[in-house]
Design a protein around this motif. Structure first.
Motif: not given
Length: 372
Positions: A125-137
């Motif tokens: 997500c271009i916005n912060a505020g939530f920790e993603e478990p991995y990298n889409l790219w």
């Protein structure tokens, strides 16, 4: 013979310019409308529900489009007291999905085209505020989850015509040095990575709904046209935030010290260059080139934060709308009600009109309606 000779002679009277190739037209309709932020937050309790009257007013005022940016965690079931785990990103919550269904149905019933967008996708997500478990790219596991989400939406809405509903894959691709720091540096996603992700999601959707209209946002936060995707069955979505210092003047999520930002005017002095409507035309030239190549283009997000002086905002945005109109490109104002909206924007230099208890920026509304 006399008749034949007359007809033949007549052909010679037709100007050669009549046989010039027709100017390429934008393949996408010039939809005009707003983003609805019901599911914008990853926390479903912080959504901003669209009042039923809002959709009626949008339609009554002549608009025909809504974009629904969705944060995927908003429709999942998981423990929200901690970061989401990889094995939880497909925990679809039917009761929450039905709320999306209801907004889509209500919008379509008002004659509005709905663009469903993953504003936060698994791994990005271009916005912060939530920790993603991995990298889409970069991570295959993230891409698999991304495609699984679009498979779910494609199956769920398989019976809805593409004229009424389109899919916008992922909001504003961007590669940030620190995804959890809103102010960290970054730039466009590597073209090969973006193409791989977009192509996989597109193929997933088309395998279920062959005629579904699918849109890819511009790279680098939405502003960079992607001719590298022109061979795919994808339309593309630009942004109406140029120049950024005007559209996001004193925005707290952009500037660490908003109050230190110098005043703005339109035309806008940027270094030694004075930006005006010609500068806007130059900015959109790559998008016009895409249209000329047969790629459909729409401006999925545009508008101005409420700290920009109203007079400056309207003068600048009038030029943006003029250029979009010249290209036959429609638009989606970032929101209907809120700091970018025509209702309840919180601007301090606007004489609001009382509209059924809402604060209406009539000048902004009139400007938008002049483009319909």
């Amino acid at each position: 013979m006399k008749k034949t000779a007359f007809v033949s002679a007549g052909v010679g009277l037709v100007p050669l310019s009549s046989f010039a190739p027709a100017k390429p037209k934008n393949k996408l309709p010039a939809w005009k409308g707003f983003n609805l932020l019901d599911f914008f937050s990853h926390n479903p309790d912080q959504g901003r529900p669209t009042k039923p009257d809002y959709l009626k007013w949008i339609a009554d005022w002549g608009f025909d489009f809504v974009r629904v940016p969705i944060s995927y965690p908003s429709y999942l079931a998981f423990d929200r007291t901690r970061p989401i785990l990889p094995d939880e990103v497909l925990n679809f919550d039917e009761s929450r999905l039905e709320k999306v269904d209801q907004l889509v149905e209500r919008s379509i019933n008002q004659g509005l085209h709905v663009s469903l967008n993953l504003h936060r996708a698994p791994g990005f997500c271009i916005n912060a505020g939530f920790e993603e478990p991995y990298n889409l790219w970069k991570d295959q596991e993230a891409l698999d989850a991304f495609c699984a989400h679009w498979e779910m939406w494609a199956k769920r809405y398989r019976g809805i015509s593409s004229k009424k509903l389109s899919f916008d894959l992922v909001n504003e691709p961007f590669q940030r040095e620190n995804p959890n720091d809103q102010h960290s540096q970054g730039g466009p996603v590597a073209i090969a990575d973006y193409r791989r992700v977009a192509k996989a999601a597109l193929e997933t959707i088309k395998s279920i709904s062959k005629k579904r209209l699918v849109i890819a946002d511009g790279n680098g936060g939405g502003g960079i046209a992607m001719p590298e995707l022109a061979d795919l069955d994808l339309s593309q979505s630009c942004r109406g935030y140029y120049p950024f210092p005007i559209s996001h003047y004193k925005a707290g999520w952009v500037y660490k010290d908003p109050e230190s930002v110098p005043p703005v005017a339109w035309p806008f002095q940027q270094g030694e260059k004075l930006l005006d409507i010609e500068s806007i035309r130059e900015y959109y030239a790559p998008w016009k080139s895409l249209i000329d190549q047969g790629v459909g283009v729409h401006c999925g997000e545009c508008g101005c934060y409420n700290q920009t002086p109203h007079e400056v905002f309207l003068a600048w945005f009038g030029d943006v709308l003029q250029v979009l109109k010249e290209m036959e490109v429609g638009f989606g104002i970032w929101e209907f009600s809120g700091t970018f909206g025509i209702l309840n924007s919180g601007r301090k230099d606007v004489a609001y009109e009382d509209w059924y208890g809402e604060k209406l920026d009539r000048e902004f509304l009139d400007l938008l309606r002049s483009q319909i």
